[in-house]
Design a protein around this motif. Structure first.
Motif: not given
Length: 578
Positions: A128-136, A138-148, A268-271
């Protein structure tokens, strides 16, 4: 040097791993890497790392983190730029950049070459992107884009592999992905096609039935036209579904266009599952005053209407923003995510409380909802409600209303309980209750949290103390409040004014925008306000106070801003005095 964010944050130099320090110091480095060489203001770093509740020593802490990172990465690696910092990156040093470059290189090439490039990109992913910082926070706002990003590139790779006839080999991988992302219709189509070509027609049709059932039961959606069409082609054993290499340039061109749409420089935007449900009607060339009742997406730079939707399809609308997207809520069409640049519908979901839902807070992979019976968290990756909290006992049906995030917590307004409740996001545990008579709207930022009260006006809560720290003498009735540019902004629809308030509760400026001023939003240095009865949309520069108005000549309702884009609702016909 190799900077890696497609997994736990790592920096390697040859065979050596560089020491990156503790969570906050690693967070600072991650924020600079995500900015890709652009300067990040110190104030923003502080706000992100401490989530709106920094200690007095935060600025010195940031300076210390920078010194430590320079010692580990090299003195020239992190530069001071203006009032912030930027990281110096050489070409190909960031794994995310290499990932995107490889994905883009799959455009307009043969299927075999595309598979090679896309698989090379996916090989860079270590988890998972930024796996060690996912509970921070600020990271919550970035993870959706990277996961997508990872899922859409995987889908593009499967498209190319299906062109090569690698159907049987793909089935197990696609089954796992569909189990993880049950509402992604493109993955459903790919699995159905792979099963059919593997001689498993009945299983392909079973996948369709299960997927269609999930969409209907969980989201209230019908399968897309593309998915329904594929089912019919399987039922009739359409010969064109046979696994063959492309005979012309047609299919590779479609694939390259798909990759180009999905892989952009920053995200990248989700379809989404609802991408074909509503036709976005372009309105270029229309006079704003001639637009009838509708939801409008406006480019304020040139006053061009990018897209609009019939108001009858979105009754009682409310617009908000989250992670660079608009979200449109309505009683008749659920909660819809919209791309601000194109007006394309990205996805749609059903609010967990149905018509008893009040407000929503999209943050990263989660959307938090308040309602008459509690608080709920919806996970956008798994497309389901993952937690429900009931931190109160409603008596009269008002329930929880305003919601924001600050200092690592979710804050909600309990209207009938006369309190603002601080909730721990992971567990739903109540961390604090602050007495506020009839609280409605909440907004946070710049180190504080503001709440509008029916009887006490505008109040600032200090998250460090869980107590009211300032009371602003804003004239009542206060409609709503939003925080931006270091100030709180409160609207008074009766007076048609906006009050600009500093952290001490002093009114530093008052602006007259028009009758029915409400729905303030802040973006890119401007306060935006919808003036319902005047039929205008007004922007206020947070530094100069300069105003700019867009006149619609009709009653206007909800609005929200993202940079130069604004989404608003035209709710009724032409004004009597127009």
């Amino acid at each position: 040097m190799d900077f890696r964010i497609l997994g736990p944050l790592e920096v390697a130099d040859g065979g050596d791993r560089r020491s990156l320090g503790g969570v906050k110091q690693r967070s600072l480095l991650a924020l600079l890497l995500l900015a890709r060489g652009h300067s990040v203001a110190t104030d923003r770093l502080i706000d992100e790392i401490w989530d709106g509740g920094p200690p007095e020593t935060s600025r010195k802490s940031v300076q210390k983190y920078v010194v430590n990172l320079r010692a580990s990465l090299g003195n020239e690696r992190i530069r001071t730029m203006g009032r912030g910092y930027a990281i110096e990156l050489e070409p190909n040093e960031l794994d995310l950049q290499r990932f995107e470059d490889l994905a883009r290189s799959a455009e307009s090439v043969s299927p075999r070459r595309a598979v090679s490039e896309l698989r090379s990109a996916l090989a860079l992913v270590r988890g998972e992107p930024l796996a060690d910082l996912r509970d921070q926070p600020w990271a919550e706002r970035e993870l959706g884009h990277l996961d997508e990003l990872l899922v859409t590139v995987t889908e593009a790779c499967h498209d190319a592999e299906l062109e090569l006839g690698e159907d049987r080999r793909l089935v197990p991988e696609l089954e796992n992905l569909v189990a993880k992302h049950p509402y992604r219709e493109r993955l459903l189509e790919q699995l159905m096609l792979a099963l059919y070509r593997s001689g498993r027609q009945a299983e392909a049709l079973a996948v369709y039935r299960r997927g269609a059932s999930r969409l209907r039961v969980d989201l209230g959606l019908e399968p897309s036209e593309s998915l329904r069409h594929l089912e019919q082609r399987i039922l009739t054993q359409d010969p064109s579904l046979a696994s063959t290499r492309p005979r012309t340039g047609l299919r590779p061109r479609k694939r390259s266009q798909s990759i180009r749409r999905r892989v952009a420089i920053a995200s990248v935007l989700a379809v989404g599952v609802a991408a074909t449900l509503w036709l976005v009607v372009p309105a270029g060339g229309h006079s704003l005053a001639k637009l009838g009742p509708s939801i409008v997406l406006l480019d304020t730079r040139n006053a061009k209407v990018i897209a609009r939707w019939p108001y009858r399809d979105y009754r009682f609308p409310w617009v908000t923003t989250g992670d660079g997207k608009f979200w449109l809520a309505s009683f008749t069409n659920g909660f819809t995510e919209v791309d601000p640049r194109s007006g394309r519908i990205v996805r749609r979901l059903l609010p967990p409380f149905g018509n008893a839902t009040n407000l929503a807070l999209p943050r990263g992979r989660n959307v938090w909802f308040t309602g008459r019976i509690g608080l709920a968290r919806y996970d956008l990756v798994s497309n389901q409600v993952v937690a429900r909290y009931e931190p109160f006992r409603p008596r009269h049906g008002f329930g929880l209303y305003g919601i924001t995030r600050a200092a690592g917590s979710i804050w909600v307004a309990d209207v009938e309980g006369n309190e603002v409740i601080r909730v721990r996001p992971r567990t739903g545990a109540v961390e604090a209750r602050i007495h506020v008579p009839k609280p409605w709207w909440l907004s946070s930022g710049e180190g504080g949290l503001w709440v509008s009260s029916d009887s006490k006006g505008l109040l600032r809560i200090d998250p460090r103390l869980n107590a009211i720290a300032a009371v602003a003498p804003v004239p009542e009735p206060i409609d709503e409040v939003v925080v931006g540019g270091g100030f709180a902004w409160a609207t008074n629809g009766k007076r048609g004014t906006v009050s600009k308030v500093d952290s001490a509760g002093r009114i530093v400026a008052t602006y007259r925008t028009g009758r029915g001023a409400h729905e303030p939003s802040f973006s890119a240095g401007k306060l935006w306000v919808s003036n319902q009865s005047s039929g205008t949309l007004t922007s206020i520069d947070d530094t100069t106070g300069a105003q700019r108005a867009f006149r619609f000549g009709h009653t206007v309702g909800t609005e929200a801003a993202l940079g130069r884009y604004v989404m608003l609702a035209i709710t009724r016909g032409a004004l009597a005095n127009d």
